[in-house]
Design an enzyme around this catalytic site. Structure first.
Site, PDB file in Angstrom:
ATOM      1  N   CYS A  70     -41.970  53.554  21.507  1.00 51.12           N
ATOM      2  CA  CYS A  70     -42.787  52.566  20.849  1.00 51.12           C
ATOM      3  C   CYS A  70     -44.359  52.887  20.710  1.00 51.12           C
ATOM      4  CB  CYS A  70     -42.729  51.037  21.581  1.00 51.12           C
ATOM      5  SG  CYS A  70     -43.674  49.833  21.074  1.00 51.12           S
ATOM      6  N   HIS A 116     -43.887  45.115  26.548  1.00 57.85           N
ATOM      7  CA  HIS A 116     -43.132  45.453  25.563  1.00 57.85           C
ATOM      8  C   HIS A 116     -41.753  44.450  25.272  1.00 57.85           C
ATOM      9  CE1 HIS A 116     -41.020  47.958  22.171  1.00 57.85           C
ATOM     10  NE2 HIS A 116     -39.887  47.503  22.941  1.00 57.85           N
ATOM     11  N   ASN A 156     -45.307  38.172  12.298  1.00 58.75           N
ATOM     12  CA  ASN A 156     -43.901  38.063  12.060  1.00 58.75           C
ATOM     13  C   ASN A 156     -43.022  38.468  13.271  1.00 58.75           C
ATOM     14  OD1 ASN A 156     -44.698  37.938   9.220  1.00 58.75           O
ATOM     15  ND2 ASN A 156     -44.664  40.099   9.112  1.00 58.75           N
ATOM     16  N   HIS A 167     -42.198  45.479  19.726  1.00 59.80           N
ATOM     17  CA  HIS A 167     -43.230  44.964  20.606  1.00 59.80           C
ATOM     18  C   HIS A 167     -44.021  43.834  19.993  1.00 59.80           C
ATOM     19  CE1 HIS A 167     -46.252  46.743  24.022  1.00 59.80           C
ATOM     20  NE2 HIS A 167     -47.106  45.710  23.204  1.00 59.80           N
ATOM     21  N   HIS A 169     -46.681  41.832  18.541  1.00 62.80           N
ATOM     22  CA  HIS A 169     -47.781  42.204  17.702  1.00 62.80           C
ATOM     23  C   HIS A 169     -48.155  41.266  16.474  1.00 62.80           C
ATOM     24  CE1 HIS A 169     -44.911  44.249  15.542  1.00 62.80           C
ATOM     25  NE2 HIS A 169     -46.162  44.385  14.567  1.00 62.80           N
ATOM     26  N   GLN A 171     -50.773  40.796  12.790  1.00 60.30           N
ATOM     27  CA  GLN A 171     -51.654  41.544  11.818  1.00 60.30           C
ATOM     28  C   GLN A 171     -52.648  40.676  11.276  1.00 60.30           C
ATOM     29  OE1 GLN A 171     -49.083  44.241   9.097  1.00 60.30           O
ATOM     30  NE2 GLN A 171     -47.245  43.013   9.984  1.00 60.30           N
TER      31      GLN A 171
END
Length: 348
Positions: A70, A116, A156, A167, A169, A171
């Site tokens: 990752c 993770h 998302n 992982h 996260h 944006q």
């Protein structure tokens, strides 16, 4: 909050956000990376009047790597990743495969945790508050770029949504134009004001949901969450601060303090709506902020829209002919039923 800025090996900016003022972030990116090459271009659709980002370089982006490869995990045990540090709290960095770049805007990745195997719903309120601080800081910084008109912070979650990195996260997109969805909301707000002698559409919408009551999901001192009357998605919640503000920068201290508890509760309810033992619910979580230089900016209301494409266990809502071809949504789940189920899924 402490912010530490550094650069990755190819020159992209990386920012550490820490809850402790004594955090030291001096790890160096030792990967032999070449310069990032992007080919982002904005093209205007003459029929619809909207913009499309053409970004052919994104064909090469990382796609479903195994967990031990990752790129968003910390750099540990000799394995070098996008984050040089061996551990971190919240990190933001420029996307190596951006949809928008240069004069066409900017794309950033926000890593919520170094772990993770968790999701945003697993974070504690302190970490969720730090993410909110990072979103706010990036909104302020990106607003200062001459080409940027609007900042969009979003997450998302889930392969069904199209996520290619597992992982946890999100944006941030900094657009060089006002997005079509925001333009439509602002146009509706202007028409509503003209029709009602200056009343604010967002305020009236929230007031109508309160008056009806059936679609209210969660109500606190500083936030209100409801399923909208004309919800597009099977399970869709809109979250508004009680005091209307145009963007994250304008949230007051009380709303900021209360946000983590409210948001984490909503995410946890989403994971429970289909019953125990079901896979995590895929979702999109999207902050809607006012454009920075729009003349009607102050009439816009900051809000978060959280929705899933899962309509029942094992079944997804696909955007087929009517939705994709004509932008006319057909929702199989009545908004009142969705709100009732989300109330039932409340934490004990």
């Amino acid at each position: 909050m402490k912010k530490t800025a550094t650069r990755l090996a190819d020159g992209r900016e990386l920012l550490y956000y820490d809850s402790r003022d004594d955090a030291v972030r001096d790890a160096v990116d030792r990967r032999p990376l070449g310069a990032t090459v992007t080919a982002s271009e904005i093209r205007r659709d003459p029929l619809l009047g909207d913009s499309v980002a053409i970004a052919s370089h994104r064909q090469e982006r990382t796609y479903h790597p195994p967990a031990d490869q990752c790129p968003l995990c910390p750099s540990r045990d000799g394995r070098l990743t996008e984050i040089p540090a061996a551990d971190y709290e919240v990190v933001v960095f420029e996307n190596r495969f951006p949809s928008l770049a240069g004069d066409s805007g900017r794309c950033e990745v926000v890593c919520f945790t170094s772990d993770h195997d968790v999701s945003f719903a697993d974070l504690d309120p302190g970490r969720a508050a730090l993410v909110l601080d990072a979103w706010t800081d990036r909104t302020a910084e990106l607003a200062a770029l001459p080409a940027v008109e609007q900042v969009f912070c979003f997450e998302n979650r889930g392969e069904e949504i199209g996520v290619t990195l597992a992982h946890p996260h999100g944006q941030i997109y900094a657009y060089p134009f006002v997005t079509p969805r925001t333009e439509r909301m602002l146009a509706s707000a202007a028409a509503h004001a003209a029709r009602t002698g200056g009343r604010n559409l967002f305020d009236d919408t929230v007031a109508q949901e309160y008056a009806d009551g059936r679609r209210i999901v969660l109500d606190s001192d500083h936030w209100t969450a409801f399923v909208p009357y004309a919800a597009h998605w099977p399970y869709e919640v809109h979250l508004y601060p009680r005091r209307r503000v145009p963007d994250l920068l304008a949230l007051d201290a009380a709303a900021r303090t209360e946000f983590p508890q409210v948001y984490l509760e909503l995410l946890r309810r989403f994971d429970r709506i289909f019953g125990p033992g079901r896979p995590p619910t895929p979702y999109v979580s999207a902050w809607h902020q006012a454009p920075f230089r729009h003349p009607e900016r102050t009439e816009f209301a900051l809000h978060l829209e959280l929705f899933t494409i899962r309509r029942s266990p094992g079944k997804l809502k696909f955007l087929a002919g009517s939705e994709s071809g004509m932008n006319v949504f057909i929702n199989d789940v009545p908004p009142e039923a969705a709100a009732r189920r989300l109330r039932e899924a409340a934490s004990a």
